[in-house]
Design an enzyme around this catalytic site. Structure first.
Site, PDB file in Angstrom:
ATOM      1  N   ILE A   1      48.328 139.536  56.355  1.00 16.02           N
ATOM      2  CA  ILE A   1      47.581 139.676  55.109  1.00 16.02           C
ATOM      3  C   ILE A   1      46.985 138.318  54.766  1.00 16.02           C
ATOM      4  O   ILE A   1      47.685 137.309  54.718  1.00 16.02           O
ATOM      5  CB  ILE A   1      48.492 140.183  53.978  1.00 16.02           C
ATOM      6  CG1 ILE A   1      48.974 141.600  54.307  1.00 16.02           C
ATOM      7  CG2 ILE A   1      47.761 140.167  52.646  1.00 16.02           C
ATOM      8  CD1 ILE A   1      49.964 142.164  53.319  1.00 16.02           C
TER       9      ILE A   1
ATOM     10  N   HIS B   1      39.782 149.729  60.148  1.00 13.22           N
ATOM     11  CA  HIS B   1      41.048 150.422  59.909  1.00 13.22           C
ATOM     12  C   HIS B   1      40.968 151.816  60.527  1.00 13.22           C
ATOM     13  O   HIS B   1      39.950 152.503  60.367  1.00 13.22           O
ATOM     14  CB  HIS B   1      41.305 150.527  58.409  1.00 13.22           C
ATOM     15  CG  HIS B   1      42.569 151.245  58.075  1.00 13.22           C
ATOM     16  ND1 HIS B   1      43.818 150.681  58.256  1.00 13.22           N
ATOM     17  CD2 HIS B   1      42.783 152.501  57.593  1.00 13.22           C
ATOM     18  CE1 HIS B   1      44.741 151.545  57.880  1.00 13.22           C
ATOM     19  NE2 HIS B   1      44.147 152.663  57.475  1.00 13.22           N
TER      20      HIS B   1
ATOM     21  N   ARG C   1      53.722 130.271  53.161  1.00 13.39           N
ATOM     22  CA  ARG C   1      52.565 131.117  53.451  1.00 13.39           C
ATOM     23  C   ARG C   1      51.275 130.525  52.869  1.00 13.39           C
ATOM     24  O   ARG C   1      50.208 130.633  53.484  1.00 13.39           O
ATOM     25  CB  ARG C   1      52.824 132.513  52.869  1.00 13.39           C
ATOM     26  CG  ARG C   1      51.861 133.597  53.311  1.00 13.39           C
ATOM     27  CD  ARG C   1      52.050 133.951  54.772  1.00 13.39           C
ATOM     28  NE  ARG C   1      51.236 135.077  55.154  1.00 13.39           N
ATOM     29  CZ  ARG C   1      51.698 136.207  55.669  1.00 13.39           C
ATOM     30  NH1 ARG C   1      52.995 136.342  55.892  1.00 13.39           N
ATOM     31  NH2 ARG C   1      50.899 137.190  56.019  1.00 13.39           N
TER      32      ARG C   1
END
Length: 207
Positions: free
Chosen positions: A108, A123, A81
């Site tokens: 993320i 959001h 990642r």
């Protein structure tokens, strides 16, 4: 917004320099389309590039139709990642944006990306209430009468960064997750475009 020392200060008759953004997408790209439509209508925004985290997204298709460069950075193409995060940061940086917009980007972001230009996210809830992937479902489950959407700066947490703007949406007695989410999305798109235009004009500064 980052100062641009290579440019002279605009005269009173000149328009402000467009806000240069990179948009990150994972799916259908409806938030991206709202921004592209605003640009077409004269909003002081320049979409420098659109990046995706997977092949075959409608968001990439929307960008290509608008003549916007695209790039792709897939987690599985990297050994871990952290390597993906560095690759994504490099690809974003290559387009020198003032701001990065996470528009339904379902990953993320790591420290390499967050060390670069400010990242904005929208959001579908009134943060700090109902963070995470199921903001609409959670609002309904809690029986709230008002929810909405939030534009915020992305930090290392999940939907925990400083709030830039919010819009309220009333919850109807007969709402399902889908019907409520559709009304929230309408407000979310308008909110994002207004935030970006305000940043471009200098009437809004990021926290």
């Amino acid at each position: 917004m980052r100062p641009d020392s290579a440019r002279t200060a605009p005269s009173q008759t000149e328009s402000p320099r467009p806000l240069r953004i990179v948009v990150l997408v994972s799916g259908s790209g409806t938030l991206l389309q709202a921004v592209l439509d605003a640009v077409e209508q004269g909003a002081p925004i320049e979409v420098a590039a659109v990046g995706a985290d997977r092949p075959g997204t409608l968001g990439e298709d929307r960008a290509r139709k608008a003549g916007v460069p695209t790039f792709r950075s897939v987690v599985g193409d990297h050994p871990d990642r952290a390597a993906w995060d560095r690759d994504l940061a490099a690809r974003i940086g290559g387009h020198a944006p003032d701001v990065v917009v996470s528009a339904g980007f379902m990953k993320i972001l790591g420290p390499a990306v967050l060390a670069g230009p400010t990242v904005l996210n929208t959001h579908p809830a009134l943060l700090p209430s109902f963070p995470g992937a199921h903001g609409v479902r959670d609002a309904l489950a809690h029986g709230v009468k008002v929810t909405g959407c939030t534009c915020h700066v992305v930090d290392a947490g999940v939907d925990t960064g400083p709030i830039v703007a919010q819009r309220a949406v009333a919850v109807r007695d007969d709402d399902s997750e889908e019907t409520l989410h559709e009304r929230i999305k309408t407000e979310e798109r308008q909110m994002l475009v207004e935030v970006l235009a305000a940043l471009a004009s200098g009437s809004l500064t990021l926290p």
